[in-house]
Each structure stands twice: as structure tokens, then as C-alpha cells.
Design a protein around this motif. Sequence first.
Motif, PDB file in Angstrom:
ATOM      1  N   PHE A 186       0.849  -1.189   0.000  1.00 23.71           N
ATOM      2  CA  PHE A 186       0.000   0.000   0.000  1.00 23.71           C
ATOM      3  C   PHE A 186       0.877   1.229   0.000  1.00 23.71           C
ATOM      4  O   PHE A 186       1.988   1.209   0.525  1.00 23.71           O
ATOM      5  CB  PHE A 186      -0.884   0.042   1.254  1.00 23.71           C
ATOM      6  N   THR A 224      -2.848   5.731   3.326  1.00 27.90           N
ATOM      7  CA  THR A 224      -3.997   5.343   4.138  1.00 27.90           C
ATOM      8  C   THR A 224      -4.555   6.598   4.821  1.00 27.90           C
ATOM      9  O   THR A 224      -3.849   7.601   4.952  1.00 27.90           O
ATOM     10  CB  THR A 224      -3.613   4.294   5.187  1.00 27.90           C
ATOM     11  N   ASN A 277       3.556   1.448   4.282  1.00 30.91           N
ATOM     12  CA  ASN A 277       4.122   0.371   3.469  1.00 30.91           C
ATOM     13  C   ASN A 277       3.767  -0.956   4.129  1.00 30.91           C
ATOM     14  O   ASN A 277       4.317  -1.308   5.161  1.00 30.91           O
ATOM     15  CB  ASN A 277       5.644   0.529   3.358  1.00 30.91           C
ATOM     16  N   THR A 300       3.400  -5.024   3.177  1.00 27.64           N
ATOM     17  CA  THR A 300       3.692  -6.015   2.148  1.00 27.64           C
ATOM     18  C   THR A 300       3.924  -7.372   2.795  1.00 27.64           C
ATOM     19  O   THR A 300       4.210  -7.457   3.986  1.00 27.64           O
ATOM     20  CB  THR A 300       4.920  -5.601   1.315  1.00 27.64           C
TER      21      THR A 300
END
Length: 195
Positions: free
Chosen positions: A37, A40, A65, A67
Motif C-alpha cells: 500500500f 492510508t 508500506n 507487504t
Amino acid sequence: DGISPSAPETLGTNEFGEAGINLTDAGVFGSDECVAFGKTYAVSRSSGNSGTAQMKDLVGPGDINITNCGRVIIRKVTDPSPDPTDTTFTYTTTGGLDPATFGLKDGEFRDYGGEVFAGSYSVTEDDPSPEFLLTALDCDLPGSLTDTSHGTTITTDVGTRTVSFDLKPLDTVDCTYTNTLQRGALRILKQSTKT
């Protein structure tokens, strides 16, 4: 409130709690893909009564981030360098690295990139004797990209020529194998060069 350390906890009127989302169970992360991502945001509401609550603060968007993956790099150095024998050193791996086997010469490296799934792996150099001896296996040399800040553990064993690691998301394992040319092999190389 289902978040540790005091979970599960029942919240009273006008109290706030934390919430967590399992991104795999929610279908955001698949078991076979690295997903990250970039941004947010969150909103807050006023009032403890959902019927009269109004949207108030909008927080973000903020950089984030998330993952499933990390990065793996394996490097080769010889002593002397450049390598007068131009030897290719071969490696085998476990855990699902692709390719599972590869070869490196002095100054070369294998970068698996940043899409290596979190999990347990190992990389083993085939026995380079009698011409060479593995004299060092380091994952924290100056200039190394190794980053274990998210919990990755690394174990090196020069005797078995193996590095084993439990890779965590966002971390990087960057290890260098150093092989030293043995004097007898250098003498044979010099003699064959003269003839």
C-alpha cells in the motif's frame, strides 16, 4: 477491544478502542502475491451514540508500506580479485527461491528482488576446493543492504558454506561469500600459463 495487551476488553460508554484487520482473511493479501500500500487515511466521529455521531477529523492520507515480502541478495568476492582463474561458484537454495540454483563469478551477485515471500530460506555454496576455500560469509559488511528491523534472523556457517534466514516482510538479506584461492592452485595456474 480485541487488541493486546489487555484483550479481550469490553469498552464502556464514551471509551475508545483499537481495531485490527487481518488483510489475508479480508482478501486484500493473497497467499501467492506481494501487495504493498502507498497511502492510508482515517476519520473520527463525535458522540458515543451511533445515531447522533458526526464525522469530525480526517487524518491523512499518510504514507504506509504494508507487504508480504522482503528482498534477498547473494554476492561473490574472491581473494585475489580479480579472480585469475575466472571460476564460477555454484549455489543451491531451499525455501522456494527462484531460481533454486545459480552461479556467480568474482564481483557478481544474484538479486532476487523485493518480492521474496516471508519465510525460511537457505543458500549453500557448493564445495569450491581444492582451488578455493570459503574464508568468510558475511551479511553485514560495509555497504550491505541487510535490514533486519522487522524481525528477520540470519545464521551463517562457514563450515557448511550456508546462510539460513527467516525472512520477515520489508526486510533485506544481503550476504557476501568470500573465497580465497589456495597457494597450490595458484602455483598450478602460473605453471599452466607459462606452458
